[in-house]
Write an enzyme that holds these catalytic residues in place. Structure first.
Site, PDB file in Angstrom:
ATOM      1  N   ASP A   1       0.825  -1.201   0.000  1.00 32.35           N
ATOM      2  CA  ASP A   1       0.000   0.000   0.000  1.00 32.35           C
ATOM      3  C   ASP A   1       0.866   1.260   0.000  1.00 32.35           C
ATOM      4  O   ASP A   1       2.087   1.208   0.195  1.00 32.35           O
ATOM      5  CB  ASP A   1      -0.899   0.027   1.242  1.00 32.35           C
ATOM      6  CG  ASP A   1      -1.901  -1.113   1.266  1.00 32.35           C
ATOM      7  OD1 ASP A   1      -2.241  -1.628   0.190  1.00 32.35           O
ATOM      8  OD2 ASP A   1      -2.343  -1.484   2.374  1.00 32.35           O
TER       9      ASP A   1
ATOM     10  N   TYR B   1       5.722 -10.074   6.931  1.00 26.53           N
ATOM     11  CA  TYR B   1       5.669  -8.631   7.186  1.00 26.53           C
ATOM     12  C   TYR B   1       6.035  -8.354   8.639  1.00 26.53           C
ATOM     13  O   TYR B   1       5.744  -9.162   9.531  1.00 26.53           O
ATOM     14  CB  TYR B   1       4.265  -8.083   6.943  1.00 26.53           C
ATOM     15  CG  TYR B   1       3.926  -7.791   5.506  1.00 26.53           C
ATOM     16  CD1 TYR B   1       4.151  -6.527   4.950  1.00 26.53           C
ATOM     17  CD2 TYR B   1       3.356  -8.766   4.689  1.00 26.53           C
ATOM     18  CE1 TYR B   1       3.824  -6.256   3.629  1.00 26.53           C
ATOM     19  CE2 TYR B   1       3.022  -8.507   3.369  1.00 26.53           C
ATOM     20  CZ  TYR B   1       3.258  -7.243   2.846  1.00 26.53           C
ATOM     21  OH  TYR B   1       2.929  -6.976   1.537  1.00 26.53           O
TER      22      TYR B   1
END
Length: 311
Positions: free
Chosen positions: A61, A130
């Site tokens: 993002d 992540y």
């Protein structure tokens, strides 16, 4: 020829990975550089041409970083040789050399190589890792890291956050914390997830919870004393999934929400306004794992099938 390109980038100045008209994106910068080096030469020599397209392991993002992202693109081998010029290098090495010189400073080429048969950066991947990094009131924030570590006011109860996040391990519908792509689903399999606060100990770091290390990550550059780190490993992630889970856990850590509330959100996959995403700056894609070369095509075929909770 299919080329695997491993990269890293600082996401601060990008509107995410995916190319968008009029906006600066990672994909847009990479494809512009590749087409400058390869397609421009082909246009001059052959007339009509088709621009190169880059496929990525996981779309990030706006404002999200990558310590190790994986991509691929397909290129004619003869066209690749045009990059050699005066360089005493093979075509792939010459392209890597030239890319390093024209890409912006917030994108780094880690490696370029010929991809093995069956490799697909997106569909062949087994898992992605992540890490979300936070400074809270119990540690000294370093302002130099403001673009990659979020500073939270107040003190976080890391143990409560870690206890809650154990509920997401396994196959779940994360519809309360994510949005599906058109025709897709929010069902994902989380392989591991944990929160820790790092503490210096004999030049290494140990955790303040029962978890003893930041698992499955190859980079501990940003493991500073007192920092809080959320590590999550899954086969894939839906849009906003990691940041929304992080935000929910931070609410628990601040005493605003409970583990029971979190469990209800997992069991009832419905977005209703209380599980939005946290700021993107603290999130980094750390690693993408692939199977052995002889299993790449099989993995890609299997992952393309739309999944259900019965899988």
């Amino acid at each position: 020829m299919r080329i695997r390109m491993d990269i890293a980038y600082d996401g601060t100045g990008f509107h995410g990975w995916a190319k968008q008209p009029g906006l600066r994106t990672v994909q847009g910068e990479l494809e512009k550089a590749l087409n400058t080096l390869l397609i421009h030469r082909r246009e001059n020599q052959m007339g009509a041409f088709e621009k190169l397209h880059v496929t990525v392991a996981g779309r990030t993002d706006t404002g999200v970083h990558a310590a190790h992202q994986v991509t691929h693109f397909d290129v004619d081998e003869n066209l690749l040789q045009h990059c050699v010029g005066y360089l005493n290098l093979d075509g792939i090495s010459a392209l890597e050399h030239r890319l390093r010189h024209i890409l912006p400073s917030d994108i780094a080429i880690l490696s370029l190589s010929q991809a093995p048969e069956g490799f697909d950066a997106r569909f062949s991947a087994l898992e992605r890792t992540y890490i979300y990094r936070i400074f809270d009131g119990n540690c000294k924030a370093d302002p130099r890291l403001r673009n990659c570590v979020l500073t939270v006011r107040g003190s976080l109860n890391v143990e409560a956050m870690d206890n809650a996040v154990q509920l997401i391990i396994g196959l779940h519908d994360f519809g309360s914390f994510a949005t599906a792509n058109p025709g897709g689903t929010t069902i994902r399999k989380v392989k591991s997830a944990h929160w820790i606060r790092t503490i210096p100990e004999n030049d290494e770091f140990r955790a303040s919870t029962s978890t003893k290390e930041v698992a499955r990550t190859k980079s501990n550059i940003l493991s500073l004393p007192g920092m809080i780190m959320f590590t999550i490993v899954a086969d894939a992630f839906a849009h906003n999934m990691v940041r929304s889970l992080t935000n929910a856990c931070v609410s628990i850590g601040l005493g605003k929400r409970t583990k029971e509330w979190f469990g209800r959100k997992i069991n009832t996959p419905l977005r209703e306004g209380s599980t939005g995403p946290i700021e993107p700056c603290g999130l980094t894609l750390e690693h993408v794992q692939y199977p052995p070369d002889d299993e790449l095509a099989i993995r890609a075929a299997a992952i393309k099938a739309k999944r259900s909770l019965d899988d």
